[in-house]
Design a protein around this motif. Structure first.
Motif, PDB file in Angstrom:
ATOM      1  N   ALA A 168       1.006  -1.571  -0.451  1.00 36.18           N
ATOM      2  CA  ALA A 168      -0.148   0.143  -0.123  1.00 36.18           C
ATOM      3  C   ALA A 168       0.504   1.368   0.096  1.00 36.18           C
ATOM      4  O   ALA A 168       0.171   1.921  -0.641  1.00 36.18           O
ATOM      5  N   ALA A 169       2.143   1.448   1.436  1.00 34.51           N
ATOM      6  CA  ALA A 169       2.580   1.959   1.329  1.00 34.51           C
ATOM      7  C   ALA A 169       3.846   2.270  -0.087  1.00 34.51           C
ATOM      8  O   ALA A 169       3.994   3.688  -0.755  1.00 34.51           O
ATOM      9  N   LYS A 170       3.975   1.901  -0.971  1.00 30.08           N
ATOM     10  CA  LYS A 170       4.629   1.680  -2.148  1.00 30.08           C
ATOM     11  C   LYS A 170       3.590   2.304  -3.493  1.00 30.08           C
ATOM     12  O   LYS A 170       4.148   3.044  -4.770  1.00 30.08           O
ATOM     13  N   SER A 171       2.857   1.431  -3.675  1.00 37.78           N
ATOM     14  CA  SER A 171       1.332   1.919  -4.349  1.00 37.78           C
ATOM     15  C   SER A 171       1.358   3.555  -3.769  1.00 37.78           C
ATOM     16  O   SER A 171       1.212   4.373  -4.774  1.00 37.78           O
ATOM     17  N   ALA A 172       1.233   3.731  -2.968  1.00 39.95           N
ATOM     18  CA  ALA A 172       0.800   5.400  -2.819  1.00 39.95           C
ATOM     19  C   ALA A 172       1.937   6.237  -2.691  1.00 39.95           C
ATOM     20  O   ALA A 172       1.996   7.552  -3.403  1.00 39.95           O
ATOM     21  N   ARG A 173       2.781   5.634  -3.590  1.00 38.70           N
ATOM     22  CA  ARG A 173       4.476   6.672  -3.607  1.00 38.70           C
ATOM     23  C   ARG A 173       4.504   6.875  -5.012  1.00 38.70           C
ATOM     24  O   ARG A 173       4.916   7.885  -5.597  1.00 38.70           O
ATOM     25  N   TYR A 174       3.840   5.616  -5.519  1.00 38.70           N
ATOM     26  CA  TYR A 174       3.045   5.536  -7.028  1.00 38.70           C
ATOM     27  C   TYR A 174       2.575   6.214  -8.154  1.00 38.70           C
ATOM     28  O   TYR A 174       2.935   7.377  -9.074  1.00 38.70           O
ATOM     29  N   ARG A 175       1.258   6.420  -7.304  1.00 39.14           N
ATOM     30  CA  ARG A 175       0.358   7.058  -7.808  1.00 39.14           C
ATOM     31  C   ARG A 175      -0.626   8.238  -6.524  1.00 39.14           C
ATOM     32  O   ARG A 175      -0.901   8.583  -7.490  1.00 39.14           O
ATOM     33  N   PHE A 176      -0.367   8.196  -5.658  1.00 37.31           N
ATOM     34  CA  PHE A 176      -1.068   9.398  -5.107  1.00 37.31           C
ATOM     35  C   PHE A 176       0.260  10.805  -4.130  1.00 37.31           C
ATOM     36  O   PHE A 176      -0.269  10.480  -3.215  1.00 37.31           O
ATOM     37  N   ASN A 177       1.337  10.858  -4.814  1.00 34.53           N
ATOM     38  CA  ASN A 177       1.799  11.789  -4.272  1.00 34.53           C
ATOM     39  C   ASN A 177       1.376  13.031  -4.504  1.00 34.53           C
ATOM     40  O   ASN A 177       1.362  13.434  -5.854  1.00 34.53           O
TER      41      ASN A 177
END
Length: 498
Positions: A454-463
């Motif tokens: 989840a944290a990895k996905s957020a860094r990639y998509r929701f920065n």
């Protein structure tokens, strides 16, 4: 090319040709180069200090200003004292009786308190007496567009903005009839956070699809923004007529909502579109030590902790508190006597206890660092909803490395990757919600793995920086295309004198 740079232009016939978006923007040429004026963006929002769509507008407003651009936020209600937040002058352009009632019954600072609701009811009564025509329209179920300050929108800033970027236009502050006029003066972006612009009154249509062809015989007049009688067909047709005269750039935070727009009466007004996900500040919403977060918030270290957020959760029609409560009660029974704590962030209410289950309500928190601590302290973030576009809370939870269990409605499946960053469950299914919550609480390895993903996905998509860059790049493209269009018109006028 970033704003503030230069761009080569041709100087035809030895003329100084102003090709700015408006006749306010003079452009100087030196050595064949044109100095681009600094970007000026006026955003429009219901209020300056609140969550949800208002927070999106506020965050973009401050981010542009921090980057050195001209940035202002025009609001229907101003709660803070930021000098670049500009109050739309609806009240001062109304009659003396209206101003009198506002003075007697001003808004309470609390966004949800009884004082605010009481003051609004008494003020509305007085305004009905002062403006009987407006009151009659409201009684008929017609949406209220009588907000004269909208006509002053482009004069609020010291210079005409290059872009007017609107967010929620419902909420009793904006005259939608002015949209076509404004869009003829400057490029207008509408970022839709819900469906109100597509319907005869409601912000979410749920399973109703009448908005595609024309409302009428509305199945639920009480859905926010509620209307007293069924004038949904009239409201829908009036919006359609407004859009027919407008040129609009449309943005959404989810593909789900954009798909709806493309099927709606708003579609013919569209010049261009973008799907730009809402971003979060990942310097704040990031993984952190769970024990430290719990100690700071007074949360028991050994408890199983679930978190859910939402303003006035128990009464919020977009949320599904009944399913949430039923699911955590089921989960508590399956945890073999362990203590289960559900924290509901966004509402002030007494604690509820059922055997080993405690439901703790926490009032709305303005400090994002405090909000992040709640995500960091939780084992699982639970988002039970009946309708949602792209909730920021899910992205915030993911940024903090907290796996999500959420209802698969609206744009939520675009945020949560099922079985990777969390779990998606059917609408209103307490059993499925409880099963996924229990699965994560009892499988530490799965919970840890999903949290990391989840944290990895957020860094990639929701920065948040990606969201800001997405809009700034689009602004530049819009202004460039508008200048090119104006330049072609100028050349045509010179070639075809009257």
């Amino acid at each position: 090319m970033p704003f503030g740079g230069t761009r080569t232009v041709f100087i035809c016939l030895g003329l100084w040709c102003e090709i700015g978006v408006t006749n306010h923007s003079s452009v100087g040429c030196v050595g064949g180069k044109m100095a681009e004026p600094s970007l000026r963006v006026l955003q429009v929002s219901t209020v300056d200090m609140r969550g949800g769509a208002e927070k999106v507008a506020w965050d973009l407003f401050t981010a542009y200003r921090d980057r050195g651009y001209g940035s202002w936020l025009a609001v229907g209600e101003k709660l803070g004292n930021d000098p670049d937040v500009l109050l739309i002058p609806n009240l001062e352009l109304r009659g003396s009786w209206i101003r009198f009632w506002w003075k007697i019954f001003p808004n309470s600072p609390s966004p949800t308190g009884w004082r605010r609701r009481t003051a609004k009811s008494l003020r509305d009564l007085g305004m009905s007496l002062a403006e009987p025509g407006r009151a009659l329209d409201i009684l008929r179920g017609r949406e209220d567009f009588r907000f004269p300050g909208t006509g002053r929108l482009l004069t609020l800033t010291s210079e005409l903005p290059h872009i007017v970027h609107c967010h929620n236009l419902h909420g009793g502050y904006f005259d939608l009839r002015m949209l076509s006029w404004i869009s003829q003066k400057v490029p207008v972006i509408l970022t839709l956070h819900d469906e109100w612009l597509l319907t005869g009154h409601c912000a979410h249509s749920f399973l109703c699809e009448k908005w595609k062809t024309g409302c009428g015989q509305c199945p639920d007049l009480s859905i926010y923004p509620a209307i007293r009688r069924d004038a949904s067909d009239y409201n829908w047709r009036r919006k359609k007529e407004i859009y027919a005269r407008s040129r609009l750039y449309i943005a959404t935070p989810s593909r789900w909502l954009m798909n709806k727009i493309e099927q709606s009466m708003l579609s013919p007004a569209i010049v261009n579109t973008r799907v730009i996900p809402n971003g979060v500040d990942l310097d704040i919403f990031r993984p952190s030590n769970k024990q430290e977060a719990r100690a700071a918030l007074g949360i028991p270290q050994q408890a199983r902790v679930l978190l859910s957020t939402g303003v006035m959760m128990r009464q919020n029609i977009w949320k599904d508190y009944s399913t949430l409560r039923a699911s955590v009660a089921l989960a508590a029974k399956r945890l073999s006597g362990e203590n289960l704590l559900l924290i509901v962030l966004g509402e002030d209410a007494p604690v509820e206890r059922v055997d080993k289950l405690e439901i703790r309500f926490v009032p709305y928190q303005e400090d994002p660092t405090t909000v992040a601590r709640y995500y960091q302290a939780a084992d699982v973030y639970v988002h039970a909803a009946r309708a949602d576009t792209a909730p920021i809370s899910i992205s915030e939870a993911m940024g903090c490395g907290t796996p999500v269990v959420a209802t698969a409605v609206g744009g939520i499946p675009e945020q949560v990757e099922d079985a990777r960053t969390g779990f998606l469950v059917p609408l209103g299914n307490a059993e499925a919600l409880a099963s996924r919550i229990t699965q994560l609480l009892l499988d530490e390895a799965l919970k840890r793995s999903m949290g990391m993903q989840a944290a990895k996905s957020a860094r990639y998509r929701f920065n948040f920086d990606q969201q800001v860059d997405g809009y700034l790049n689009w602004y530049e493209e819009i202004i460039r295309d508008t200048k090119a269009g104006n330049s072609r018109k100028s050349v045509y006028a010179l070639s075809n004198p009257i």
